[in-house]
Design a protein around this motif. Structure first.
Motif, short mmCIF file in Angstrom:
data_model
loop_
_atom_site.label_atom_id
_atom_site.label_comp_id
_atom_site.label_asym_id
_atom_site.label_seq_id
_atom_site.Cartn_x
_atom_site.Cartn_y
_atom_site.Cartn_z
N UNK A 121 -19.52 103.22 -48.94
CA UNK A 121 -19.82 104.19 -47.90
C UNK A 121 -21.22 103.95 -47.38
N UNK A 122 -21.30 103.57 -46.12
CA UNK A 122 -22.59 103.35 -45.48
C UNK A 122 -23.08 104.66 -44.88
N UNK B 298 -17.62 106.78 -42.80
CA UNK B 298 -16.63 107.15 -43.80
C UNK B 298 -16.54 106.06 -44.87
N UNK B 299 -16.07 106.49 -46.04
CA UNK B 299 -15.88 105.53 -47.11
C UNK B 299 -14.74 104.59 -46.75
N UNK B 300 -14.91 103.30 -47.06
CA UNK B 300 -13.90 102.31 -46.73
C UNK B 300 -13.57 101.44 -47.94
N UNK B 301 -12.33 101.00 -47.99
CA UNK B 301 -11.92 100.12 -49.07
C UNK B 301 -12.41 98.71 -48.82
N UNK B 302 -12.96 98.09 -49.84
CA UNK B 302 -13.51 96.73 -49.72
C UNK B 302 -12.53 95.72 -50.32
N UNK B 303 -12.25 95.86 -51.60
CA UNK B 303 -11.37 94.91 -52.27
C UNK B 303 -10.59 95.62 -53.37
N UNK B 304 -9.41 95.09 -53.65
CA UNK B 304 -8.56 95.62 -54.71
C UNK B 304 -8.08 94.45 -55.55
N UNK C 161 -23.34 102.76 -50.55
CA UNK C 161 -23.05 103.11 -51.94
C UNK C 161 -21.69 102.50 -52.26
N UNK C 162 -21.63 101.76 -53.35
CA UNK C 162 -20.39 101.09 -53.73
C UNK C 162 -19.76 101.84 -54.90
N UNK C 163 -18.48 102.15 -54.74
CA UNK C 163 -17.75 102.93 -55.72
C UNK C 163 -16.63 102.10 -56.33
N UNK C 164 -16.44 102.30 -57.61
CA UNK C 164 -15.35 101.69 -58.36
C UNK C 164 -14.27 102.74 -58.57
N UNK C 165 -12.99 102.35 -58.48
CA UNK C 165 -11.92 103.33 -58.63
C UNK C 165 -10.71 102.68 -59.28
N UNK C 166 -9.93 103.49 -59.99
CA UNK C 166 -8.75 103.02 -60.72
C UNK C 166 -7.48 103.61 -60.13
N UNK C 167 -6.45 102.76 -60.04
CA UNK C 167 -5.15 103.14 -59.46
C UNK C 167 -4.05 102.84 -60.46
N UNK C 168 -3.39 103.89 -60.92
CA UNK C 168 -2.37 103.71 -61.96
C UNK C 168 -1.12 102.99 -61.47
N UNK C 169 -1.02 102.75 -60.16
CA UNK C 169 0.15 102.03 -59.63
C UNK C 169 0.15 100.55 -59.99
#
Length: 126
Positions: free
Chosen positions: A39-40, A44-50, A93-101
């Motif tokens: 998020x700059x 808005x927050x945007x997805x970078x990589x998965x 700001x770079x955020x890490x997130x987990x996806x149970x899928x």
């Protein structure tokens, strides 16, 4: 409880590199797809990589392709983002997130990720 903790942010000059890390505890890391969002200021927050549970990556922002590399080490429950040739527009700001899928979808949506870190600041000076 689940904990997601990012590290590795900082201030770097344009053209420089940083490696972000994200350590996850409280869940079976190997069963989750993982992602990096950013998020700059004023945006808005945007997805970078998965990256899938098995380590297959997908990039979602054209302008980071070839410069950013997502990876994971399931033995260490750790996610990484290697960022090279950084530019001022990568400041966020770079955020890490987990996806149970376990897998990455065609669109990287915040609502698909259940567990989030607090973020790490990356500032790129020109």
């Amino acid at each position: 409880p689940v904990q997601v903790v990012e590290s590795g942010g900082g201030v770097v000059q344009s053209g420089g590199s940083l490696r972000l890390s994200c350590v996850v505890s409280g869940l079976n890391f190997a069963d989750y797809a993982m992602g990096w969002f950013r998020q700059s200021p004023g945006k808005e927050r945007e997805g970078v990589s998965c990256i899938t549970w098995a380590g297959y990556p997908t990039d979602y922002i054209e302008r980071v392709k070839g410069r950013f590399t997502i990876s994971r080490d399931n033995t260490k429950s750790t996610l990484y983002l290697q960022m090279n040739d950084l530019r001022p527009e990568d400041t966020a700001i770079y955020y890490c997130a987990a996806n149970s899928a376990m897998y990455c979808k065609r669109e990287m949506r915040e609502r698909d990720f259940e567990n989030w870190g607090r973020g790490t600041q990356v500032t790129v000076s020109s």
